[in-house]
Structure formats: structure tokens, C-alpha cells
Design a protein around this motif. Structure first.
Motif, PDB file in Angstrom:
ATOM      1  N   UNK A  29      53.576  19.388 -80.310  1.00  0.00           N
ATOM      2  CA  UNK A  29      54.617  19.168 -79.310  1.00  0.00           C
ATOM      3  C   UNK A  29      53.959  18.867 -77.969  1.00  0.00           C
ATOM      4  N   UNK A  30      54.572  17.953 -77.227  1.00  0.00           N
ATOM      5  CA  UNK A  30      54.074  17.610 -75.898  1.00  0.00           C
ATOM      6  C   UNK A  30      55.211  17.711 -74.895  1.00  0.00           C
ATOM      7  N   UNK A  31      55.044  18.587 -73.916  1.00  0.00           N
ATOM      8  CA  UNK A  31      55.988  18.685 -72.808  1.00  0.00           C
ATOM      9  C   UNK A  31      55.531  17.742 -71.705  1.00  0.00           C
ATOM     10  N   UNK A  32      56.426  17.328 -70.815  1.00  0.00           N
ATOM     11  CA  UNK A  32      56.071  16.346 -69.779  1.00  0.00           C
ATOM     12  C   UNK A  32      54.825  16.735 -69.000  1.00  0.00           C
ATOM     13  N   UNK A  33      53.928  15.758 -68.847  1.00  0.00           N
ATOM     14  CA  UNK A  33      52.689  15.921 -68.069  1.00  0.00           C
ATOM     15  C   UNK A  33      51.783  17.017 -68.629  1.00  0.00           C
ATOM     16  N   UNK A  34      51.889  17.262 -69.910  1.00  0.00           N
ATOM     17  CA  UNK A  34      51.052  18.268 -70.548  1.00  0.00           C
ATOM     18  C   UNK A  34      50.273  17.661 -71.701  1.00  0.00           C
ATOM     19  N   UNK A  35      49.270  18.405 -72.162  1.00  0.00           N
ATOM     20  CA  UNK A  35      48.590  18.021 -73.385  1.00  0.00           C
ATOM     21  C   UNK A  35      49.423  18.391 -74.597  1.00  0.00           C
ATOM     22  N   UNK A  36      48.877  18.146 -75.781  1.00  0.00           N
ATOM     23  CA  UNK A  36      49.592  18.456 -77.013  1.00  0.00           C
ATOM     24  C   UNK A  36      49.274  19.879 -77.451  1.00  0.00           C
ATOM     25  N   UNK A  37      50.291  20.515 -78.018  1.00  0.00           N
ATOM     26  CA  UNK A  37      50.153  21.894 -78.483  1.00  0.00           C
ATOM     27  C   UNK A  37      50.555  21.944 -79.953  1.00  0.00           C
ATOM     28  N   UNK A  38      49.765  22.644 -80.751  1.00  0.00           N
ATOM     29  CA  UNK A  38      50.057  22.724 -82.172  1.00  0.00           C
ATOM     30  C   UNK A  38      51.301  23.562 -82.435  1.00  0.00           C
ATOM     31  N   UNK A  39      52.212  23.009 -83.242  1.00  0.00           N
ATOM     32  CA  UNK A  39      53.381  23.767 -83.705  1.00  0.00           C
ATOM     33  C   UNK A  39      53.101  24.437 -85.039  1.00  0.00           C
TER      34      UNK A  39
END
Lengths: 113, 114
Positions: free
Chosen positions: B37-47
Motif C-alpha cells: 500500500x502507498x499513501x500520498x507522498x510516502x513509500x510502499x508498505x507491505x500489507x
């Protein structure tokens, strides 16, 4: 709290200038990825390293891009000369191979004018 | 070479409704599969991730995904959407023992309406 650190967070440069982006992977991780994210192409893998050795850089324009790992704590992505089409967000990620997750940095937003 | 197709670049649901984000993969060997998942202006985070153990995988924030080899699919679901789920979601595949590249789909932007 271990994290991948990328610098700079934002970079605006003029066409033709050299750009260097840096990444500090999480300590102990042996795999480092460089991705480029654009609206049109999504996430593109540019290069990745295992134990500091480049395994695949086929996604990277060789004439202007270069990626290196001078040591285990630093990965660099260099563009020389930069062009407006290089404007994108560049992400570095690290992990223990690809059987486990890759941890992403916050990215470097590059704008070439 | 492995690849990922995410059906639907934009998905819109109402708060409390089922979330279903589709992912189909192509791989010449049994793959490892991931949702980020990627929130605005963020890196990707594993779900969540599938690495050849249980085919139904549970992740963070109430998400889960089921690996279906016969359908070459790895769809992401959540029974009840929250406003905070609004983000972009990426499916990714790697082939362990092969090139081990982590290849991402184009992403699906999820909007949650109140």
C-alpha cells in the motif's frame, strides 16, 4: 526503528546537470532495489543488487544512468546528464532477497526543468 | 519472465462495504506474491505476502488475499472499508530461485466514500 533512508527527498535541477541520489539500506539487508515511479509507467525496476553486486540493471538507460554500492551501507543512483523525461519519484528498497518483503524508503522526487 | 496485471486502475467503495482489488500474475515457476500500500507522498508498505505456505494470507489493517493457482490470481479483500484505507495498492511478484526480481503491477487507487 530500522528504515531505509533516501536523500535528498526533493531535487529540482536543470536539464544537463548531474544528479546523485543516495540510499542507506537497513543494516543487515543484503538486497537493494532501485525503482522509478511515474504516472504513465507506474513502478519500474531500474536495478538491483545482492551483496553489493549488481544482479540486473536491464531496466536502466545505460547511457545516462549508473547505480553502485560503494559499501554495504550506501547505494547510489546517478543520472548524467539529466533530462526532463527523468522527472519521477525514485525509490530505494532493501531486504533479505525476495522471499521476504522489500522495505521502501520515502523516495526522492526529482524534477528536471 | 514474471508479470502482474491489476484489473481496474481506480476502485471506489462506500465506507463499510467490501473491498476487492484484483491481481493476476504470470510466472514460469511457483511465485512469491505481495500486496503493498502507498499513501500520498510516502513509500510502499507491505500489507501481506504469499510464500508457498497457506493459500489464504492475512495481513495488516484487516486485509487478506487468497492465492489461487488455477486462476493465477491473488486478489486482495477487506470485509468493511474504512476511510483510512484510501490509498494506492500494488500487487507484486517474484520468482524465488530464478531472477528474483520483484515486479509490480500498475497499481489500483482505492477511494472510500463516506
Amino acid at each position: 526503528d530500522a528504515r531505509v533512508t533516501q536523500t535528498p527527498r526533493d531535487k529540482v535541477t536543470e536539464m544537463g546537470q548531474e544528479v546523485t541520489m543516495r540510499c542507506q539500506p537497513i543494516l543487515g539487508h543484503n538486497t537493494v532495489f532501485w525503482y522509478r515511479q511515474t504516472m504513465m509507467q507506474g513502478l519500474e525496476l531500474l536495478a538491483y543488487f545482492r551483496n553489493r553486486a549488481p544482479l540486473d540493471d536491464s531496466g536502466m538507460p545505460k547511457d545516462r544512468f549508473s547505480a553502485e554500492m560503494p559499501d554495504a551501507t550506501l547505494a547510489t543512483l546517478k543520472i548524467q546528464p539529466s533530462e526532463p523525461r527523468d522527472s519521477a519519484v525514485y525509490f530505494c528498497a532493501s531486504g533479505h532477497g525476495t522471499s521476504t518483503e522489500a522495505f521502501f524508503g520515502q523516495g526522492t522526487r526529482l524534477t528536471v526543468v | 519472465a514474471q508479470s502482474v496485471t491489476q484489473l481496474g486502475s481506480h476502485v471506489s467503495v462506500s465506507e463499510g462495504a467490501l473491498v476487492l482489488l484484483r491481481c493476476n500474475y504470470s510466472s514460469s515457476v511457483p511465485p512469491y506474491l505481495f500486496w503493498y500500500v502507498q499513501y500520498p507522498n510516502q513509500g510502499l508498505q507491505l500489507l501481506l505476502k504469499y510464500t508457498s505456505a497457506a493459500t489464504l494470507v492475512k495481513g495488516i489493517n484487516g486485509f487478506e488475499a487468497e492465492f489461487k493457482k488455477s486462476e493465477t490470481s491473488f486478489h486482495l479483500t477487506k470485509p468493511s472499508a474504512h476511510m483510512s484505507d484510501a490509498a494506492e495498492y500494488f500487487c507484486a511478484v517474484s520468482d524465488p530461485g530464478g531472477s528474483e526480481k520483484l515486479v509490480f503491477g500498475k497499481g489500483t487507487k482505492l477511494t472510500v466514500n463516506p
